[in-house]
Design a protein around this motif. Structure first.
Motif, PDB file in Angstrom:
ATOM      1  N   GLY A 231       1.127  -4.364  11.721  1.00 58.25           N
ATOM      2  CA  GLY A 231       2.545  -4.665  11.787  1.00 58.25           C
ATOM      3  C   GLY A 231       3.243  -4.424  10.464  1.00 58.25           C
ATOM      4  N   ALA A 232       4.400  -5.067  10.269  1.00 61.66           N
ATOM      5  CA  ALA A 232       5.174  -4.926   9.031  1.00 61.66           C
ATOM      6  C   ALA A 232       4.505  -5.742   7.931  1.00 61.66           C
ATOM      7  CB  ALA A 232       6.601  -5.381   9.253  1.00 61.66           C
ATOM      8  N   LEU A 233       4.178  -5.079   6.823  1.00 63.84           N
ATOM      9  CA  LEU A 233       3.516  -5.767   5.721  1.00 63.84           C
ATOM     10  C   LEU A 233       4.531  -6.531   4.883  1.00 63.84           C
ATOM     11  CD1 LEU A 233       0.978  -3.083   4.422  1.00 63.84           C
ATOM     12  CD2 LEU A 233       0.638  -4.843   6.171  1.00 63.84           C
ATOM     13  N   SER A 234       4.163  -7.724   4.504  1.00 61.92           N
ATOM     14  CA  SER A 234       5.000  -8.489   3.584  1.00 61.92           C
ATOM     15  C   SER A 234       4.790  -7.960   2.168  1.00 61.92           C
ATOM     16  CB  SER A 234       4.641  -9.975   3.651  1.00 61.92           C
ATOM     17  OG  SER A 234       3.270 -10.163   3.332  1.00 61.92           O
ATOM     18  N   SER A 235       5.791  -8.205   1.318  1.00 61.52           N
ATOM     19  CA  SER A 235       5.673  -7.783  -0.065  1.00 61.52           C
ATOM     20  C   SER A 235       4.525  -8.519  -0.742  1.00 61.52           C
ATOM     21  CB  SER A 235       6.980  -8.059  -0.816  1.00 61.52           C
ATOM     22  OG  SER A 235       6.866  -7.689  -2.165  1.00 61.52           O
ATOM     23  N   GLY A 236       3.675  -7.774  -1.477  1.00 61.19           N
ATOM     24  CA  GLY A 236       2.523  -8.388  -2.121  1.00 61.19           C
ATOM     25  C   GLY A 236       1.237  -8.032  -1.411  1.00 61.19           C
ATOM     26  N   ASP A 237       0.236  -8.896  -1.510  1.00 58.16           N
ATOM     27  CA  ASP A 237      -1.096  -8.594  -0.994  1.00 58.16           C
ATOM     28  C   ASP A 237      -1.197  -8.887   0.501  1.00 58.16           C
ATOM     29  OD1 ASP A 237      -1.785  -7.879  -3.516  1.00 58.16           O
ATOM     30  OD2 ASP A 237      -2.906  -9.705  -3.979  1.00 58.16           O
ATOM     31  N   ASN A 238      -1.813  -7.962   1.229  1.00 55.53           N
ATOM     32  CA  ASN A 238      -2.111  -8.110   2.650  1.00 55.53           C
ATOM     33  C   ASN A 238      -3.571  -7.707   2.837  1.00 55.53           C
ATOM     34  OD1 ASN A 238       0.871  -8.242   4.043  1.00 55.53           O
ATOM     35  ND2 ASN A 238       0.847  -6.863   2.270  1.00 55.53           N
ATOM     36  N   THR A 239      -4.357  -8.499   3.528  1.00 58.43           N
ATOM     37  CA  THR A 239      -5.792  -8.248   3.631  1.00 58.43           C
ATOM     38  C   THR A 239      -6.180  -7.859   5.050  1.00 58.43           C
ATOM     39  OG1 THR A 239      -6.257 -10.587   4.052  1.00 58.43           O
ATOM     40  CG2 THR A 239      -6.305  -9.843   1.753  1.00 58.43           C
ATOM     41  N   ALA A 240      -7.266  -7.094   5.129  1.00 55.98           N
ATOM     42  CA  ALA A 240      -7.843  -6.703   6.418  1.00 55.98           C
ATOM     43  C   ALA A 240      -9.295  -6.338   6.185  1.00 55.98           C
ATOM     44  CB  ALA A 240      -7.094  -5.523   7.016  1.00 55.98           C
ATOM     45  N   THR A 241     -10.121  -6.550   7.195  1.00 51.94           N
ATOM     46  CA  THR A 241     -11.535  -6.166   7.126  1.00 51.94           C
ATOM     47  C   THR A 241     -11.835  -5.205   8.264  1.00 51.94           C
ATOM     48  OG1 THR A 241     -12.198  -8.266   6.120  1.00 51.94           O
ATOM     49  CG2 THR A 241     -13.923  -6.960   7.168  1.00 51.94           C
ATOM     50  N   VAL A 242     -12.467  -4.095   7.923  1.00 55.90           N
ATOM     51  CA  VAL A 242     -12.774  -3.037   8.892  1.00 55.90           C
ATOM     52  C   VAL A 242     -14.280  -2.907   9.013  1.00 55.90           C
ATOM     53  CG1 VAL A 242     -12.674  -0.552   9.294  1.00 55.90           C
ATOM     54  CG2 VAL A 242     -10.657  -1.765   8.456  1.00 55.90           C
ATOM     55  N   THR A 243     -14.764  -2.766  10.249  1.00 54.54           N
ATOM     56  CA  THR A 243     -16.183  -2.509  10.490  1.00 54.54           C
ATOM     57  C   THR A 243     -16.334  -1.114  11.066  1.00 54.54           C
ATOM     58  OG1 THR A 243     -16.674  -4.849  10.879  1.00 54.54           O
ATOM     59  CG2 THR A 243     -18.259  -3.234  11.704  1.00 54.54           C
ATOM     60  N   LEU A 244     -16.953  -0.239  10.312  1.00 52.97           N
ATOM     61  CA  LEU A 244     -17.235   1.112  10.792  1.00 52.97           C
ATOM     62  C   LEU A 244     -18.519   1.080  11.603  1.00 52.97           C
ATOM     63  CD1 LEU A 244     -16.438   3.189   7.575  1.00 52.97           C
ATOM     64  CD2 LEU A 244     -14.953   2.789   9.547  1.00 52.97           C
TER      65      LEU A 244
ATOM     66  N   GLU B  76       3.487  -0.970   8.768  1.00 46.24           N
ATOM     67  CA  GLU B  76       4.868  -0.574   8.499  1.00 46.24           C
ATOM     68  C   GLU B  76       5.292  -1.086   7.129  1.00 46.24           C
ATOM     69  OE1 GLU B  76       7.582  -1.791  11.536  1.00 46.24           O
ATOM     70  OE2 GLU B  76       6.230  -1.198  13.171  1.00 46.24           O
ATOM     71  N   LEU B  77       6.166  -0.330   6.474  1.00 44.46           N
ATOM     72  CA  LEU B  77       6.787  -0.767   5.230  1.00 44.46           C
ATOM     73  C   LEU B  77       8.272  -0.985   5.478  1.00 44.46           C
ATOM     74  CD1 LEU B  77       5.258   1.505   2.428  1.00 44.46           C
ATOM     75  CD2 LEU B  77       4.618  -0.834   3.017  1.00 44.46           C
ATOM     76  N   THR B  78       8.780  -2.103   5.012  1.00 40.23           N
ATOM     77  CA  THR B  78      10.218  -2.368   5.108  1.00 40.23           C
ATOM     78  C   THR B  78      10.931  -2.045   3.802  1.00 40.23           C
ATOM     79  OG1 THR B  78       9.823  -4.675   4.491  1.00 40.23           O
ATOM     80  CG2 THR B  78       9.867  -4.156   6.850  1.00 40.23           C
ATOM     81  N   THR B  79      10.150  -1.817   2.751  1.00 37.38           N
ATOM     82  CA  THR B  79      10.690  -1.434   1.447  1.00 37.38           C
ATOM     83  C   THR B  79       9.893  -0.249   0.920  1.00 37.38           C
ATOM     84  OG1 THR B  79      11.300  -3.728   0.952  1.00 37.38           O
ATOM     85  CG2 THR B  79      11.195  -2.192  -0.913  1.00 37.38           C
ATOM     86  N   ALA B  80      10.573   0.796   0.481  1.00 35.03           N
ATOM     87  CA  ALA B  80       9.891   1.982  -0.040  1.00 35.03           C
ATOM     88  C   ALA B  80       9.325   1.703  -1.432  1.00 35.03           C
ATOM     89  CB  ALA B  80      10.855   3.158  -0.102  1.00 35.03           C
TER      90      ALA B  80
END
Length: 662
Positions: free
Chosen positions: A546-559, A584-588
């Motif tokens: 979704g839309a990322l907030s300003s600053g750090d956003n975390t996610a973990t991916v399993t290949l 998504e980015l709301t700020t460039a």
């Protein structure tokens, strides 16, 4: 380590003197029982290198001296710079300069194969007379180099020793004599005289007067030509030691110029007023560069001709550099003329990249409609329409003539060529292939829309698939006549076999004009109906952040092994499991992506923007590093994708991401 007989045979073939690694001849002892410690005996089993000194005064001009310490017994001498080294045999040479000057001695040459120690004595038998000593020439370089001020008539003993090692060496010794025409020692220049006022002073230091653009020795300090009336000339320029740019390793002057779309840049360098008055006197280069130092045109004076070139780059800011990489040829003076403008083919004025301009835009009159010099003649061997998907065409260019040359590939150099024509009755792609059994030389293949006009070239190929034969394709339009040239690389000629095919998208064969061919008409299945790979952005994401907030956003991916559904990343090998995140980015702005891999995970990370081309913002290969980060600059507002792919099967696992949004 011991040198083999092959080494000494090599030295002989190179014409280099092979000097002994130990004394030769008789025993030199006055009794043959015990060592009586005189200067001439060696009955203790260890030779004294000072007993067999080789005079190499004749080599003070830098002529190499070769030899080996492998057979030198004992450790009679030790240099102060390697006092902690275990015993190693040494070889001694002497020089007696006829004139005073700086002497440079070095083993930092191609045939030296061990860790040397080099030192100089004024009395071979007395280590307390050491003048200078060197173990390593530089960090990581175990060869040796040293300098000392030599006095005329004094004999110096140069000892080639080893640090815990013996081996073969190549020694050069130079006596710097100002005015002999050779730059040596700490001389900055040597113009074969000791006169001042000619660019090289009586003490062989540069005489260099700063020019008007003295602070322009890099891109950041380039002299701006904004607002200049073109053509503009900068006269009285001088390449001086103070112009040296350590980042790129050249000394030079730089100018910045703004170029609009469709404009050319013309650069001409001429001789200076006093030092290098003609281009034949100069040794310099000039180039048109962008901020990344990518060249768009250039030349040099190494053939004695003036630099003159033109380029027509895309709109932007470019840099004109006049430079050289060897400070020993400085100073050089010159003048440079820069012209920026728009060429109008047919106005009877040859400007920019135009090769000619005869006042019209007619073809077949020597100067083409695009102002390129036309070939004098064109002889067509045969038409090829009936050979599409049919019989091969064979020939041999050995007895032909050289009337044409490729523009976009290969290398023109006198090769003869055969020319064929092709006119199709419907629009279709055509593959022309020389990669066939009957082709027996290094070919170049190209296609033109006008046989005598090099500017009408629309396709060109030199080597195909790692082979010296050529293959290309082009989109042929109905009722247009094309000319196919079977040429050679440089001056190569020979027999050839040419085939023409009309590839069909959807037949299951991936032709050279196709990215894929899956034999179906299903879109967005990895291969589109035009046989191009489905853009990653058209694929279904595995997870939507979704839309990322300003600053750090975390996610973990399993290949997961075998889950290879997406097109391969540019920095990845095919076959590993992949995974796609949408955000998504709301700020460039710049986006930082930090990763932490659970080993043995070995993932590559690509960032894509959902635009018309689904362009890749970056493709990062951590090369198996467990943690790290990278920045994707200037991402715009909107939809983006992160694709992770294992380098290969077996490199799958968990990857933790921290995405820092603007």
């Amino acid at each position: 380590m011991n040198r083999s007989l092959a080494y000494f045979l090599l030295l002989a073939l190179l014409g280099l003197p092979v000097l002994p690694g130990c004394p030769s001849g008789g025993t030199g002892d006055d009794d043959d029982s015990v060592d009586d410690d005189d200067d001439d005996d060696d009955d203790d089993g260890a030779s004294d290198p000072c007993d067999s000194v080789t005079d190499i005064t004749a080599n003070l001009d830098g002529t190499p001296v070769t030899g080996a310490t492998t057979s030198a017994s004992g450790n009679a001498l030790t240099g102060s710079c390697a006092a902690d080294s275990p015993g190693a045999g040494e070889v001694v040479f002497s020089v007696t300069p006829a004139t005073s000057g700086l002497i440079t001695a070095t083993t930092d040459n191609a045939l030296t194969d061990f860790d040397t120690v080099l030192y100089v004595l004024t009395d071979c038998s007395d280590e307390n007379t050491e003048v200078v000593c060197n173990d390593d020439a530089a960090q990581g370089n175990t060869n040796s180099i040293l300098q000392w001020d030599g006095d005329a008539g004094t004999t110096y003993y140069i000892v080639v020793d080893g640090y815990e090692a013996t081996g073969g060496f190549e020694l050069t010794v130079d006596l710097a004599v100002c005015g002999d025409g050779a730059v040596a020692g700490d001389e900055q220049c040597d113009d074969n005289n000791t006169d001042s006022g000619d660019g090289c002073a009586a003490d062989c230091t540069w005489e260099c007067v700063d020019d008007s653009n003295e602070d322009d020795d890099d891109v950041a300090g380039a002299t701006s030509l904004t607002g200049a009336t073109f053509p503009t000339t900068a006269a009285g320029q001088v390449l001086c030691p103070s112009d040296f740019n350590e980042e790129v390793g050249v000394y030079g002057d730089w100018w910045a110029v703004d170029v609009a779309e469709g404009e050319y840049v013309q650069v001409d360098v001429a001789g200076g007023a006093t030092l290098t008055t003609t281009c034949a006197d100069q040794t310099l280069s000039a180039a048109l560069l962008d901020a990344d130092l990518t060249a768009f045109g250039g030349g040099d004076t190494t053939e004695g001709e003036c630099v003159s070139f033109a380029a027509e780059p895309a709109a932007g800011t470019y840099y004109i550099a006049v430079f050289w990489d060897d400070q020993t040829v400085a100073p050089q003076d010159y003048e440079v003329t820069v012209d920026v403008g728009t060429s109008v083919c047919g106005d009877d004025l040859q400007t920019g990249v135009e090769e000619c301009d005869d006042g019209n835009t007619d073809g077949d009159d020597g100067c083409s409609a695009t102002c390129v010099e036309e070939d004098a003649t064109c002889t067509v061997v045969a038409a090829t329409e009936t050979n599409i998907d049919g019989a091969s065409l064979t020939g041999d260019t050995t007895t032909g003539t050289d009337d044409h040359a490729p523009q976009a590939c290969g290398l023109a150099g006198g090769a003869a060529e055969d020319v064929y024509s092709l006119t199709v009755t419907e629009d279709q792609a055509i593959i022309v292939d020389l990669l066939n059994p009957g082709t027996a030389y290094d070919t170049t293949l190209y296609v033109r829309e006008n046989c005598v006009d090099p500017g009408a070239e629309i396709a060109c190929n030199d080597d195909a698939g790692g082979e010296l034969s050529s293959t290309l394709f082009f989109d042929a339009l109905k009722d247009v006549t094309y000319y196919i040239f079977v040429d050679g690389y440089e001056a190569e000629v020979g027999a050839y076999e040419m085939t023409l095919t009309a590839p069909v998208c959807g037949d299951g064969n991936v032709d050279i004009n196709e990215e894929c061919d899956d034999m179906n008409g299903t879109p967005a299945d990895g291969c589109e109906n035009d046989c191009t790979i489905t853009p990653i952005c058209a694929s279904a994401e595995d997870e939507d952040l979704g839309a990322l907030s300003s600053g750090d956003n975390t996610a973990t991916v399993t290949l997961v092994a075998g889950a290879d559904d997406l097109p391969d990343l540019d920095c990845s090998s095919p076959g590993g499991g992949d995974y796609m995140l949408r955000f998504e980015l709301t700020t460039a702005g710049d986006v930082t992506i930090a990763y932490s891999q659970t080993m043995p995970t070995d993932a590559q990370i690509g960032v894509f923007t959902d635009d018309v081309d689904c362009t890749v913002g970056i493709c990062n290969d951590p090369v198996g590093e467990p943690t790290g980060s990278f920045v994707v600059p200037g991402l715009g507002v909107g939809e983006h994708f992160i694709v992770l792919e294992a380098w290969e099967d077996g490199g799958e696992g968990d990857v933790a991401l921290t995405i820092t949004a603007p």
